[in-house]
Motif scaffolding. Structure first.
Motif, PDB file in Angstrom:
ATOM      1  N   SER A  61       0.810  -1.221   0.000  1.00 23.57           N
ATOM      2  CA  SER A  61       0.000   0.000   0.000  1.00 23.57           C
ATOM      3  C   SER A  61       0.844   1.271   0.000  1.00 23.57           C
ATOM      4  O   SER A  61       0.515   2.249  -0.661  1.00 23.57           O
ATOM      5  CB  SER A  61      -0.936   0.009   1.209  1.00 23.57           C
ATOM      6  N   HIS A  62       1.942   1.279   0.793  1.00 23.09           N
ATOM      7  CA  HIS A  62       2.774   2.481   0.886  1.00 23.09           C
ATOM      8  C   HIS A  62       4.097   2.140   1.552  1.00 23.09           C
ATOM      9  O   HIS A  62       4.297   1.015   2.023  1.00 23.09           O
ATOM     10  CB  HIS A  62       2.044   3.612   1.611  1.00 23.09           C
ATOM     11  N   LEU A  63       4.988   3.126   1.582  1.00 19.00           N
ATOM     12  CA  LEU A  63       6.359   2.831   2.002  1.00 19.00           C
ATOM     13  C   LEU A  63       6.667   3.250   3.441  1.00 19.00           C
ATOM     14  O   LEU A  63       7.800   3.604   3.756  1.00 19.00           O
ATOM     15  CB  LEU A  63       7.356   3.457   1.009  1.00 19.00           C
ATOM     16  N   GLY A  65       7.508   1.785   7.008  1.00 19.59           N
ATOM     17  CA  GLY A  65       8.159   0.518   7.327  1.00 19.59           C
ATOM     18  C   GLY A  65       7.230  -0.598   7.771  1.00 19.59           C
ATOM     19  O   GLY A  65       7.444  -1.768   7.441  1.00 19.59           O
ATOM     20  N   ASP A  66       6.178  -0.239   8.520  1.00 21.08           N
ATOM     21  CA  ASP A  66       5.298  -1.294   9.051  1.00 21.08           C
ATOM     22  C   ASP A  66       4.453  -1.960   7.962  1.00 21.08           C
ATOM     23  O   ASP A  66       3.658  -2.845   8.245  1.00 21.08           O
ATOM     24  CB  ASP A  66       4.410  -0.737  10.183  1.00 21.08           C
ATOM     25  N   HIS A  67       4.653  -1.532   6.693  1.00 18.98           N
ATOM     26  CA  HIS A  67       3.884  -2.146   5.602  1.00 18.98           C
ATOM     27  C   HIS A  67       4.759  -2.814   4.544  1.00 18.98           C
ATOM     28  O   HIS A  67       4.239  -3.484   3.668  1.00 18.98           O
ATOM     29  CB  HIS A  67       2.984  -1.090   4.939  1.00 18.98           C
ATOM     30  N   TYR A  68       6.088  -2.605   4.620  1.00 20.15           N
ATOM     31  CA  TYR A  68       6.888  -3.239   3.549  1.00 20.15           C
ATOM     32  C   TYR A  68       8.266  -3.748   3.989  1.00 20.15           C
ATOM     33  O   TYR A  68       8.934  -4.437   3.208  1.00 20.15           O
ATOM     34  CB  TYR A  68       7.042  -2.271   2.362  1.00 20.15           C
ATOM     35  N   ALA A 210      -5.923   0.284   3.845  1.00 21.50           N
ATOM     36  CA  ALA A 210      -4.542   0.750   4.089  1.00 21.50           C
ATOM     37  C   ALA A 210      -4.511   1.760   5.240  1.00 21.50           C
ATOM     38  O   ALA A 210      -5.388   1.740   6.099  1.00 21.50           O
ATOM     39  CB  ALA A 210      -3.909   1.310   2.822  1.00 21.50           C
ATOM     40  N   ASP A 211      -3.507   2.657   5.257  1.00 18.05           N
ATOM     41  CA  ASP A 211      -3.409   3.696   6.296  1.00 18.05           C
ATOM     42  C   ASP A 211      -4.022   4.969   5.731  1.00 18.05           C
ATOM     43  O   ASP A 211      -3.596   5.453   4.676  1.00 18.05           O
ATOM     44  CB  ASP A 211      -1.938   3.975   6.641  1.00 18.05           C
ATOM     45  N   THR A 212      -4.972   5.530   6.448  1.00 24.50           N
ATOM     46  CA  THR A 212      -5.639   6.710   5.890  1.00 24.50           C
ATOM     47  C   THR A 212      -6.301   7.553   6.960  1.00 24.50           C
ATOM     48  O   THR A 212      -6.729   7.033   7.995  1.00 24.50           O
ATOM     49  CB  THR A 212      -6.695   6.278   4.854  1.00 24.50           C
ATOM     50  N   MET A 246      -2.383  11.445  10.251  1.00 24.55           N
ATOM     51  CA  MET A 246      -3.221  11.041   9.115  1.00 24.55           C
ATOM     52  C   MET A 246      -3.640   9.579   9.204  1.00 24.55           C
ATOM     53  O   MET A 246      -3.445   8.785   8.294  1.00 24.55           O
ATOM     54  CB  MET A 246      -2.550  11.378   7.790  1.00 24.55           C
ATOM     55  N   HIS A 247      -4.186   9.264  10.376  1.00 25.27           N
ATOM     56  CA  HIS A 247      -4.799   7.951  10.596  1.00 25.27           C
ATOM     57  C   HIS A 247      -6.266   8.146  10.946  1.00 25.27           C
ATOM     58  O   HIS A 247      -6.743   9.282  11.078  1.00 25.27           O
ATOM     59  CB  HIS A 247      -4.082   7.220  11.735  1.00 25.27           C
ATOM     60  N   SER A 248      -6.983   7.024  11.151  1.00 32.46           N
ATOM     61  CA  SER A 248      -8.417   7.097  11.466  1.00 32.46           C
ATOM     62  C   SER A 248      -8.679   6.657  12.899  1.00 32.46           C
ATOM     63  O   SER A 248      -7.897   5.895  13.477  1.00 32.46           O
ATOM     64  CB  SER A 248      -9.211   6.185  10.537  1.00 32.46           C
ATOM     65  N   GLY A 268      -8.243  -2.909  12.490  1.00 36.73           N
ATOM     66  CA  GLY A 268      -6.874  -3.308  12.829  1.00 36.73           C
ATOM     67  C   GLY A 268      -5.966  -2.096  12.867  1.00 36.73           C
ATOM     68  O   GLY A 268      -6.433  -0.956  12.876  1.00 36.73           O
ATOM     69  N   HIS A 269      -4.619  -2.358  12.871  1.00 37.33           N
ATOM     70  CA  HIS A 269      -3.610  -1.296  12.881  1.00 37.33           C
ATOM     71  C   HIS A 269      -3.746  -0.432  14.138  1.00 37.33           C
ATOM     72  O   HIS A 269      -3.639   0.792  14.113  1.00 37.33           O
ATOM     73  CB  HIS A 269      -3.753  -0.433  11.612  1.00 37.33           C
ATOM     74  N   PHE A 270      -3.966  -1.102  15.270  1.00 41.12           N
ATOM     75  CA  PHE A 270      -4.184  -0.376  16.522  1.00 41.12           C
ATOM     76  C   PHE A 270      -2.879   0.185  17.066  1.00 41.12           C
ATOM     77  O   PHE A 270      -1.844  -0.470  17.005  1.00 41.12           O
ATOM     78  CB  PHE A 270      -4.777  -1.320  17.574  1.00 41.12           C
TER      79      PHE A 270
HETATM   80 ZN   LIG Z   1       0.957   1.690   9.199  1.00 41.76          ZN
END
Ligand SMILES: [Zn+2]
Ligand SMILES: [Zn+2]
Length: 302
Positions: A61-63, A65-68, A210-212, A246-248, A268-270
């Motif tokens: 989804s994006h760069l 670190g916690d995603h790639y 993703a993260d948004t 920039m999270h929800s 998720g992504h708590f």
């Molecule tokens: Zn993240």
């Protein structure tokens, strides 16, 4: 149609004792996809008995670190373990550059084709399609470029009711037309498609946000899916943090689920600041009842 989603990592930012960082494995009618690949994903895949050599595509989804950050290790292991089957990685343009440089300096040679597809569209776009499923990416709003993914089962041919074939003596070309969804016009009669076919099974769909940060258009992108995964990094009482990063919040995720009329919401992504997820869950449920807070290893079957 078979659909199984396995939560490989459900945390954010850094891996902890109880939660790995973001990754999900999706088996959608024998298409095997990995969605994001945070640090430690490889070990988590082993823990949850996912055969990673059978992966066909990886969607990043994006760069952050916690995603790639788990990707270099996973791809290296695939190579060391003798992979020969092509693998396609969908991700931001810079991901290819980053990985190719790492492999160049380490003189890693792959015995399999590693294909990169760059995400870049500013609107929803189909990025993978075959006869059975379709994958689209859509831009979300985060601190850096970031895309969500939507997985849809393709419309199926209609099943003709065998008793109607008999009753109306349907010819082969008529049967094929009915399968395509057409009505049959004869000299003396008109046969409507609904009368000739068996009831359709609903199409399966899944969306990964993703993260948004919260934005209204997200609800259009994920409209009507069976299953929506939405990040819920914060509680509403920490909405200032959500805004700054920039999270929800859980409430915002539930608001999207409600306006998109999804069937089930996965959170998720708590943030690691929350020792348990009960408050996040009750906050979301105040807006959207069908909500689950996911844990590593959870499986969802449709
Ligand atoms: Zn993240
Ligand atoms: Zn992020």
């Amino acid at each position: 149609m078979s659909f199984k989603l396995t939560i490989i990592g459900s945390g954010s930012a850094v891996p902890t004792q109880t939660r790995g960082v973001t990754s999900q494995f999706l088996n959608f009618n024998e298409r095997r996809f990995l969605i994001d690949c945070g640090e430690g994903t490889q070990l988590q895949l082993r823990k949850y008995k996912v055969k990673f050599q059978r992966l066909q595509c990886i969607f990043i989804s994006h760069l952050h670190g916690d995603h790639y950050l788990g990707l270099v290790g996973l791809l290296s292991s695939m190579s060391l373990l003798g992979r020969t089957k092509k693998l396609t990685v969908y991700g931001p343009e810079e991901l290819e550059e980053l990985l190719r440089f790492q492999f160049k300096v380490a003189k890693v040679h792959f015995n399999f084709e590693l294909e990169f597809v760059h995400l870049g569209a500013s609107e929803m776009q189909v990025i993978y399609e075959d006869k059975v499923i379709k994958v689209s990416s859509f831009p979300v709003k985060h601190r850096i470029d970031c895309w969500g993914f939507r997985f849809d089962e393709q419309p199926k041919e209609k099943n003709v009711n065998p008793s109607k074939i008999e009753e109306h003596q349907l010819k082969l070309e008529e049967i094929l037309a009915v399968k395509r969804g057409e009505d049959i016009t004869r000299e003396a009669s008109y046969l409507r498609n609904e009368e000739l076919t068996l009831p359709e099974t609903p199409l399966v769909s899944y969306a990964y946000s993703a993260d948004t940060k919260y934005f209204d258009k997200m609800a259009d992108y994920v409209q009507g899916v069976n299953l929506l995964y939405h990040e819920a990094t914060f509680l509403e009482k920490h909405s200032d943090r959500a805004k700054a990063t920039m999270h929800s919040t859980a409430l915002q995720a539930a608001t999207i689920a409600k306006s998109a009329k999804v069937k089930q919401l996965l959170l998720g992504h708590f943030s690691a600041r929350y020792k348990d997820t009960s408050e996040l869950l009750s906050e979301a449920k105040s807006v959207f009842e069908h909500t689950i807070c996911v844990n590593d290893g959870d499986e969802f079957i449709l």
